[in-house]
Design an enzyme around this catalytic site. Sequence first.
Site, mmCIF file in Angstrom:
data_model
loop_
_atom_site.group_PDB
_atom_site.id
_atom_site.type_symbol
_atom_site.label_atom_id
_atom_site.label_comp_id
_atom_site.label_asym_id
_atom_site.label_seq_id
_atom_site.Cartn_x
_atom_site.Cartn_y
_atom_site.Cartn_z
ATOM 1 N N GLU A 1 0.861 -1.195 0.000
ATOM 2 C CA GLU A 1 0.000 0.000 0.000
ATOM 3 C C GLU A 1 0.889 1.235 0.000
ATOM 4 O O GLU A 1 1.866 1.305 0.746
ATOM 5 C CB GLU A 1 -0.895 0.013 1.242
ATOM 6 C CG GLU A 1 -1.713 1.305 1.383
ATOM 7 C CD GLU A 1 -2.606 1.296 2.629
ATOM 8 O OE1 GLU A 1 -3.014 0.193 3.055
ATOM 9 O OE2 GLU A 1 -2.884 2.378 3.165
ATOM 10 N N GLU B 1 -2.961 11.195 2.358
ATOM 11 C CA GLU B 1 -3.957 10.777 3.326
ATOM 12 C C GLU B 1 -4.021 11.885 4.373
ATOM 13 O O GLU B 1 -3.002 12.473 4.723
ATOM 14 C CB GLU B 1 -3.537 9.451 3.966
ATOM 15 C CG GLU B 1 -4.587 8.803 4.828
ATOM 16 C CD GLU B 1 -4.141 7.430 5.329
ATOM 17 O OE1 GLU B 1 -4.992 6.732 5.883
ATOM 18 O OE2 GLU B 1 -2.958 7.078 5.176
#
Length: 272
Positions: free
Chosen positions: A146, A151
């Site tokens: 990932e 984010e």
Amino acid sequence: MKNITLNLFLLLLFSHSVRAQWTLVWADEFNTDGRPDPKNWKFEQGFVRNQELQWYQPENAYCRNGMLIIEGKREQKPNPNYKPNSTNWKESRPTIDYTAASLQTRGLHEWQYGRFEMRGRIDARPGLWPAFWTLGVQGEWPSNGEIDIMEYYRGMLLANFAWGTDQRYKAKWDDLKKPLTEFNDPEWSKKFHVWRMDWDEKSIKLYVDDQLLNEVDLEETYNGDQERKNPFRQPHYLLLNLAIGGMNGGDPSATQFPSRYEVDYVRVYQKK
């Protein structure tokens, strides 16, 4: 003065040379009003991960005036998967209290190495968790790898990498948390910014507005299981989503909705 002029010329020449190495191989500029292009994006649906509060549904994402808008809403409706005695968090909630959208290129577009860019504007109010990230096409999480290019939650911008350990579903993290206050701009979240990943066979570097946030050496990212695969030496697909609450997102109860995560473009370049 001559030296300053020469240095500027050399800097511009170098900048042009760096850009000339890259070829645009895929992009979505979101210039057609309506639903996002189904040739580029699929939707996740329902309650998906991290015990988040939102129910993902396609109708919360639309293109308007050259932007992709992912909208978070506070709206209540029955959970169609509700089971009164279930211990599964996706089934134990009788109602859906928030909705949003999650788009991904899985099964449509994937890339191994390149420069990935997203220009967008995030809503930094409590409880909101927007992201621009990738997952590897082979293997289960986190052994597929990932990469969190962007984010945000709880006042912090994150730039992360995760890969597998010797325990199933337990990730090894290389993460960076940067408080928005460190940008010294109280209007920062009201502006558009460019998030970028530069990824090759040796390393991955994550940037915002050309500022390096985090990087990882790919000789350090082999999974800890017996197969010892490197999940960052395989193709990845892209995700764009707006989550609400959950394990990391914070408390949205005092936040006024709707919320908008706006994306001007997503572009992928690769070396010539």
